[in-house]
Design an enzyme around this catalytic site. Structure first.
Site, PDB file in Angstrom:
ATOM      1  N   ASP A 110       0.838  -1.194   0.000  1.00 54.44           N
ATOM      2  CA  ASP A 110       0.000   0.000   0.000  1.00 54.44           C
ATOM      3  C   ASP A 110       0.874   1.245   0.000  1.00 54.44           C
ATOM      4  OD1 ASP A 110      -2.999   1.005   0.750  1.00 54.44           O
ATOM      5  OD2 ASP A 110      -1.500   2.259   1.739  1.00 54.44           O
ATOM      6  N   TYR A 120       3.395   9.829  -0.822  1.00 56.52           N
ATOM      7  CA  TYR A 120       4.474   9.264  -0.003  1.00 56.52           C
ATOM      8  C   TYR A 120       5.839   9.445  -0.681  1.00 56.52           C
ATOM      9  CZ  TYR A 120       0.562   6.712   2.259  1.00 56.52           C
ATOM     10  OH  TYR A 120      -0.620   6.364   2.872  1.00 56.52           O
ATOM     11  N   LYS A 154      -2.582   5.815  -4.484  1.00 58.94           N
ATOM     12  CA  LYS A 154      -3.675   6.770  -4.229  1.00 58.94           C
ATOM     13  C   LYS A 154      -3.450   8.076  -4.979  1.00 58.94           C
ATOM     14  CE  LYS A 154      -3.530   4.800   0.418  1.00 58.94           C
ATOM     15  NZ  LYS A 154      -2.121   4.631   0.792  1.00 58.94           N
TER      16      LYS A 154
END
Ligand code: NAD
Length: 279
Positions: free
Chosen positions: A48, A53, A78
């Site tokens: 994930d 990030y 995401k």
């Protein structure tokens, strides 16, 4: 522990997801390749990450050098808040994430936050629906959506999200969002499943008691609680011994009484931003 021990959750679109994975929030981009390579060696097959990030490349490099067949892996990333909006921008952000990951398709793509002040998640979701039709992303979902965001999304668009990834641990369970999701066949992914180390879950007597009874660590007890609640979880650790510890949770079962005692720890203990206020 082999990867095949990991239970799977059936999603509402026909695909399934390994219930236990590995998250890389705050994993230093320079260390990501090594850390994810360790996680894959330990047996994790579900990763994930997120554009924000800044470590999708490292995740991609670890996947490429692992030699693990693509279909054995489940990879989520995401869409960040400033990429929400018209279809062209969403597709562009998706392509760039896929490129950084070095993948031909993604297993799961999430809208990272609803950012209600921007009010763009409906149009963003319609772009996600069309992306899914291309087959380059298998499942689409949302993150940090509260029940009222989900309700609006379901009323105004066609595809029901496969998952909602929300902050969830024993001290902050978001029961209203969980109930809405269950009712509509949306799987719950619990981020910050260990309270991000900010909430002292491991010291709570109910967690300690189950830990002593089963000869498992408090972290393993909390992860087990999630699994038995049917949450998908991906605890993060940069340390291999903890990756192993967090993965070694399929050889014991919490009793109904232990589950209830831990569920009773709800305290409204949110450790991160409120989805209605984070824009
Ligand atoms: P987490 O609850 O997994 O906590 C991670 C921290 O717990 C580690 O940094 C470490 O300090 C500690 N820890 C881990 N294993 C331990 C062990 N066995 N014993 C003792 N301490 C241990 O928090 P997280 O990383 O924020 O959440 C997990 C994943 O969820 C992230 O990596 C990311 O993939 C995802 N996430 C998503 C969102 C979102 O907005 N969608 C936000 C945060 C995190």
């Amino acid at each position: 522990m082999t990867a095949s021990k990991v239970t799977r959750i059936q999603l509402n679109d026909g695909y399934s997801i390994p219930q236990l994975g590995f998250g890389v929030f705050k994993v230093d981009p320079h260390e990501t390749e090594r850390i994810v390579a360790d996680a894959l060696e330990v047996g994790y097959r579900h990763l994930d990450t997120a554009r924000i990030y800044g470590n999708e490349e490292g995740v991609g490099r670890a996947i490429a050098s692992s030699g693990i067949a693509r279909e054995e892996l489940f990879v989520t990333t995401k869409l960040w808040n400033d990429d929400q909006g018209p279809e062209a921008g969403v597709v562009d952000a998706f392509e760039r994430s896929l490129d950084r990951l070095g993948l031909e398709y993604l297993d799961l793509y999430l809208i990272h936050w609803p950012t209600p002040a921007r009010d763009r998640y409906l149009e963003t979701w319609r772009a996600f629906e069309r992306l899914r039709e291309t087959g380059r992303v298998r499942s689409i979902g949302v993150s940090n959506f509260l029940a009222h965001h989900l309700e609006r999304l379901l009323a105004e668009t066609d595809v029901v999200p496969a998952v909602d990834q929300i902050e969830l641990h024993p001290a902050h369970q978001q029961p209203e969002t969980g109930a809405f999701a269950r009712e509509h066949g949306i799987a719950i992914e619990a981020w910050g499943p260990l309270g991000q180390g900010k909430y002292p879950l491991f010291e709570l007597p109910q967690v300690q008691a189950a830990s002593a009874t089963h000869g498992k660590t408090p972290a393993q007890v909390v992860i087990r609680w999630h699994l038995q609640r049917r949450h998908v979880v991906f605890p993060k650790s940069a340390h291999r011994h903890r990756m192993e510890e967090n993965f070694d949770v399929f050889d014991f079962e919490l009793s109904e009484a232990e589950m209830q005692a831990i569920t009773a720890l709800e305290r409204g203990g949110r450790v991160s931003a409120h989805p209605d206020e984070f824009n």
